[in-house]
Design a protein around this motif. Structure first.
Motif, mmCIF file in Angstrom:
data_model
loop_
_atom_site.group_PDB
_atom_site.id
_atom_site.type_symbol
_atom_site.label_atom_id
_atom_site.label_comp_id
_atom_site.label_asym_id
_atom_site.label_seq_id
_atom_site.Cartn_x
_atom_site.Cartn_y
_atom_site.Cartn_z
ATOM 1 N N UNK A 1 0.988 -1.049 0.199
ATOM 2 C CA UNK A 1 0.049 -0.032 0.061
ATOM 3 C C UNK A 1 0.770 1.443 0.199
ATOM 4 N N UNK A 2 0.252 2.359 -0.414
ATOM 5 C CA UNK A 2 1.042 3.555 -0.285
ATOM 6 C C UNK A 2 0.189 4.768 -0.032
ATOM 7 N N UNK A 3 0.768 5.876 0.269
ATOM 8 C CA UNK A 3 -0.131 6.906 0.749
ATOM 9 C C UNK A 3 0.827 8.292 1.017
ATOM 10 N N UNK A 4 0.609 9.383 1.023
ATOM 11 C CA UNK A 4 1.183 10.527 1.359
ATOM 12 C C UNK A 4 0.616 11.169 2.707
ATOM 13 N N UNK A 5 1.461 12.323 3.004
ATOM 14 C CA UNK A 5 0.964 12.769 4.158
ATOM 15 C C UNK A 5 1.202 14.493 4.119
ATOM 16 N N UNK B 1 5.983 9.808 6.485
ATOM 17 C CA UNK B 1 6.581 11.057 5.909
ATOM 18 C C UNK B 1 7.973 11.171 6.154
ATOM 19 N N UNK B 2 8.694 11.984 5.131
ATOM 20 C CA UNK B 2 9.964 12.277 5.507
ATOM 21 C C UNK B 2 10.249 13.657 4.721
ATOM 22 N N UNK B 3 10.997 14.706 5.247
ATOM 23 C CA UNK B 3 11.289 15.987 4.642
ATOM 24 C C UNK B 3 12.661 16.004 4.423
ATOM 25 N N UNK B 4 13.138 16.407 3.193
ATOM 26 C CA UNK B 4 14.424 16.360 2.918
ATOM 27 C C UNK B 4 14.754 17.539 2.045
ATOM 28 N N UNK C 1 15.312 9.432 11.998
ATOM 29 C CA UNK C 1 14.412 9.897 10.915
ATOM 30 C C UNK C 1 14.260 11.410 11.714
ATOM 31 N N UNK C 2 13.913 12.172 10.314
ATOM 32 C CA UNK C 2 13.153 13.741 10.771
ATOM 33 C C UNK C 2 14.249 14.461 11.350
ATOM 34 N N UNK C 3 15.442 14.294 11.149
ATOM 35 C CA UNK C 3 16.645 15.098 11.836
ATOM 36 C C UNK C 3 16.448 16.579 10.722
ATOM 37 N N UNK C 4 16.988 17.481 11.710
ATOM 38 C CA UNK C 4 17.189 18.748 11.027
ATOM 39 C C UNK C 4 18.081 19.484 11.580
ATOM 40 N N UNK C 5 18.866 20.337 10.913
ATOM 41 C CA UNK C 5 19.882 21.415 11.400
ATOM 42 C C UNK C 5 19.605 22.709 10.651
ATOM 43 N N UNK C 6 20.165 23.754 11.501
ATOM 44 C CA UNK C 6 19.829 25.179 11.195
ATOM 45 C C UNK C 6 20.844 25.884 11.747
ATOM 46 N N UNK C 7 21.210 27.084 10.835
ATOM 47 C CA UNK C 7 22.369 27.786 11.082
ATOM 48 C C UNK C 7 21.872 29.203 10.785
ATOM 49 N N UNK D 1 9.402 28.837 12.111
ATOM 50 C CA UNK D 1 9.511 28.145 11.072
ATOM 51 C C UNK D 1 9.815 26.350 11.412
ATOM 52 N N UNK D 2 10.731 26.386 12.468
ATOM 53 C CA UNK D 2 11.067 24.761 12.659
ATOM 54 C C UNK D 2 10.057 24.158 13.418
ATOM 55 N N UNK D 3 9.041 25.157 14.018
ATOM 56 C CA UNK D 3 7.926 24.366 14.578
ATOM 57 C C UNK D 3 6.606 24.206 13.902
ATOM 58 N N UNK D 4 6.648 24.525 12.506
ATOM 59 C CA UNK D 4 5.497 24.618 11.839
ATOM 60 C C UNK D 4 5.217 23.380 11.004
ATOM 61 N N UNK D 5 5.975 22.192 10.928
ATOM 62 C CA UNK D 5 5.830 21.186 10.098
ATOM 63 C C UNK D 5 5.213 19.700 11.043
ATOM 64 N N UNK D 6 5.321 19.923 12.121
ATOM 65 C CA UNK D 6 5.057 18.602 12.900
ATOM 66 C C UNK D 6 3.358 18.452 12.939
ATOM 67 N N UNK D 7 2.854 19.492 12.979
ATOM 68 C CA UNK D 7 1.227 19.485 13.211
ATOM 69 C C UNK D 7 0.475 18.664 12.179
ATOM 70 N N UNK D 8 1.270 18.690 10.928
ATOM 71 C CA UNK D 8 0.530 18.237 9.778
ATOM 72 C C UNK D 8 0.261 16.619 10.081
ATOM 73 N N UNK D 9 0.996 16.134 10.812
ATOM 74 C CA UNK D 9 1.010 14.559 11.123
ATOM 75 C C UNK D 9 -0.111 14.204 12.166
ATOM 76 N N UNK D 10 -1.171 13.560 11.606
ATOM 77 C CA UNK D 10 -2.087 13.178 12.496
ATOM 78 C C UNK D 10 -2.456 11.892 12.801
#
Length: 699
Positions: free
Chosen positions: A260-264, A529-532, A560-566, A395-404
């Motif tokens: 099966x497949x899906x997007x998020x 889901x993965x962001x890149x 998974x879901x690692x992030x870095x910012x400078x 901005x960094x806190x804006x992506x997690x809420x989409x995952x229900x």
């Protein structure tokens, strides 16, 4: 028959790295065999092989040399010398996989056809061939007695086409007989993998490199052949364990199973025509509409006092239904593979209704403001450095809420002209009901509420535009996203093209942000889901900037879901702030002076629920009203209802587009307009507020 051979590197667990191997692709056997060298290949000393029947090829969109083959519950990793060489291997492998996939068309729940049944079908084909021959002869006799030359010429055309078809059928029957005799020689000796001393079980048990030699027979003469015995499963020597992530693939179905497949959220959905005749749903009526319900009893639906279905409550219900049993939905991945090749756009790919999440993509964009207090507080900081830091924090806190859900699903593709409106109450800022912003995007909201509106401004290409503002804080955000999707074999990748602009009116600043790419991973099992990709945040006026990296999970380990910012000051090459962590968890800040602290932990801050007016009060083109029957069908696990409602919406869109084209009309957007390469809100806050009525600064 080898269709391709050459060198590739293969990942092994023993060395924890890439090892050179010589590979031979046998198109006829459906095998990718590998050897430690070309010389060993000539001697027939096979190191291992990958069975390609039912296999799925995968690539990493951010690496142009590696690819994977997933089959038999394992994922094999390969590396070519470059993009061009990888492309050649992938195309050859795809052709072999497709060829062998077509060899199994029967129901996997039933026993495979026997040789006796094959013979019966050949006899039937021969009988139909004889009927065609008789009809051709009758036509020839009729033509001989014709005096009308025009009529005779027409019959001659029919005769010629029928004769060509006759020859093709003859040829097909002969080739089928040859294929049968090759696979099951009448006077030969057949060595099965169960009885042969060189069977795969023996080779695997020995743990040594051995020569695999099969025997074929023609008539009564036996001769050795280099044809490789097709193993029951893919294997490697015991000295060279293949890497595959057990946590992700231990439940991978076999080649006969149905993935099966899906997007998020924020993996924007491919712009697809999701017709009800989805080939992934193998059970169809003659009209092409799926006539069945997903198994499993759904929870009782929400109803109003009068007993009618409460559509508003359906949208607010966040209990997430999984994709159901794999066997219920057929093989979506096989369906995708039958339509596209690796790297191709998914624009016209048919996807089944059951993978949909119960809301539109336009509503998902509102999740960027799940923490509205963080966003509106940007304008509270008097120092430009602090404002940039707060922009990055939001901005960094804006992506997690989409995952229900733990299961990745795909939002509805908005239809052109669709709108979504909502607003938020800001914690600590009670709304003043006497101060409505009647000329704002949500005219029933007050000056102390954050308002949001989104519009689907284009269908081809699929472009969504959205805008948010807080009147009293004098801050707004305008963005557009054009989604381009790509099939990656084991993943679906979506490139989010576009940008957003934060306008802080009191300081005449604009912060330009871009968006990461999205990936639907592990589509053979439970998609996630993965962001890149790299993202930038820049402020031209102050010179402050930030670089954000959304890190995809490496196949050989890592999280998974690692992030870095400078974050950089104007003209500086070294960041004054570095942030590391997970975009769906905690992110730690390290300052230039060595201090460290928790920058933001999205699991410890409350998500503020957006407010949407009741469906009964919405316009016809607003998202929740448009998609309410699709949402009801999905919530009630009535796929038939959801599919029919979805098809009706999309068909209406097609009919209206056809009518506009015929009448020469161009689609006119309602709330947004093009400005160069961007889409901007037509009546933004900056155009409605002058400096003279600037509210007092709370600080």
């Amino acid at each position: 028959m080898a269709t391709m051979e050459g060198s590739l590197s293969k990942w092994t667990n023993v060395m924890k790295g890439w090892q050179y191997r010589w590979f031979v692709l046998d198109d006829n056997a459906g095998l990718l065999s590998y050897y430690t060298s070309k010389e060993k290949m000539v001697r027939g000393v096979r190191r291992g092989c990958v069975r390609l029947k039912g296999a799925v090829i995968g690539i990493d969109d951010e690496d142009d040399s590696t690819f994977t083959i997933t089959v038999d519950g394992k994922t094999f990793h390969f590396q070519a010398r470059g993009a061009e060489e990888r492309e050649k291997w992938i195309r050859a492998l795809e052709d072999t996989i497709l060829r062998h996939a077509h060899r199994m068309r029967w129901d996997p729940n039933k026993p495979p056809p026997t040789v006796h049944e094959f013979d019966k079908k050949l006899i039937e084909a021969d009988a139909y061939l004889q009927i065609l021959i008789d009809q051709l002869k009758a036509l020839e006799v009729r033509m001989e007695g014709m005096s009308d030359l025009v009529e005779k010429a027409r019959c001659q055309v029919i005769h010629d086409h029928a004769n060509d078809m006759l020859e093709s059928i003859k040829h097909s029957i002969v080739m089928l007989q040859i294929a049968k005799n090759t696979a099951h020689p009448v006077n030969g000796i057949y060595h099965s993998t169960d009885t042969s001393p060189l069977s795969m079980d023996n080779s695997q048990a020995s743990g040594k490199d051995i020569q695999h030699e099969g025997l074929t027979a023609i008539g009564t003469k036996h001769r050795p052949s280099m044809t490789l015995i097709v193993p029951a499963t893919s294997y490697s020597s015991s000295e060279e364990e293949d890497f595959y992530d057990a946590n992700e693939y231990n439940d991978t179905p076999s080649s006969s199973a149905s993935p099966t497949i899906g997007l998020r959220p924020f993996v924007e959905p491919p712009s697809v025509e999701d017709s009800p005749e989805s080939l992934a749903e193998q059970e169809q009526t003659s009209s092409g509409v799926n006539k069945r319900k997903v198994s499993g009893a759904p929870a009782p639906p929400p109803v109003r006092d009068d007993g009618s279905l409460d559509y508003d409550a359906l949208y607010e219900d966040e209990s997430d239904l999984d994709l159901g049993g794999i066997e219920n939905h057929g093989s979506v991945v096989s369906h995708l593979i039958s339509q596209v090749k690796i790297g191709m756009d998914l624009t016209k790919v048919v996807l089944p209704t059951f993978i949909l999440e119960r809301r539109s993509l336009l509503e998902m964009y509102a999740d960027y403001f799940a923490h509205p207090d963080i966003f509106v507080s940007i304008s509270d900081f008097p120092d430009p450095k602090d404002r940039m830091v707060q922009v990055v924090r939001w901005y960094l806190s804006a992506y997690h809420a989409g995952r229900k859900s733990t299961v990745a699903k795909k939002p509805y593709n908005p239809i052109i002209g669709e709108l979504f409106k909502c607003h938020w109450d800001i914690p600590g800022l009670p709304p003043d009901l006497s101060s409505l912003v009647t000329d704002g995007p949500v005219p029933w909201c007050t000056k102390n509420q954050l308002t949001f509106v989104a519009e689907q401004v284009s269908h081809h290409p699929p472009i969504s535009a959205f805008y948010a503002e807080h009147y009293d804080k004098r801050i707004s955000f305008c963005a557009h996203v054009w989604t381009k999707s790509k099939f990656l074999g084991l993943s679906v990748g979506v490139h989010n093209i576009g940008q957003g602009c934060i306008s802080v009116l009191d300081f005449d600043e604009e912060y330009i942000v871009t968006f990461p790419n999205g990936y639907g991973r592990s589509i053979l099992t439970i998609p996630w889901i993965e962001l890149g990709g790299s993202v930038t945040i820049t402020c031209a006026k102050t010179g402050y900037s930030a670089n954000v990296e959304f890190l995809t999970k490496p196949f050989y380990g890592g999280k998974k879901n690692r992030i870095t910012a400078e974050v950089f000051q104007p003209n500086d090459k070294k960041p004054f702030l570095s942030v590391t962590g997970e975009w769906n968890g905690g992110m730690e800040a390290k300052w230039a002076d060595g201090r460290t602290e928790m920058f933001v932990d999205v699991n410890k801050i409350n998500v503020v629920k957006k407010k949407v007016r009741p469906i009964a009060e919405q316009a016809e083109n607003e998202s929740r009203r448009l998609w309410k029957e699709v949402t009801a069908g999905l919530r009630l696990k009535d796929i038939d209802r959801a599919t029919n409602a979805k098809f009706a919406l999309e068909q209406k869109q097609r009919d209206e587009a056809k009518e506009r084209k015929e009448r020469g009309f161009k689609w006119e957007t309602m709330l947004f307009q093009e400005a160069g390469e961007n889409w901007v809100y037509k009546n933004p806050l900056i155009m409605r507020i002058s400096p003279k009525n600037k509210p007092s600064n709370p600080h």
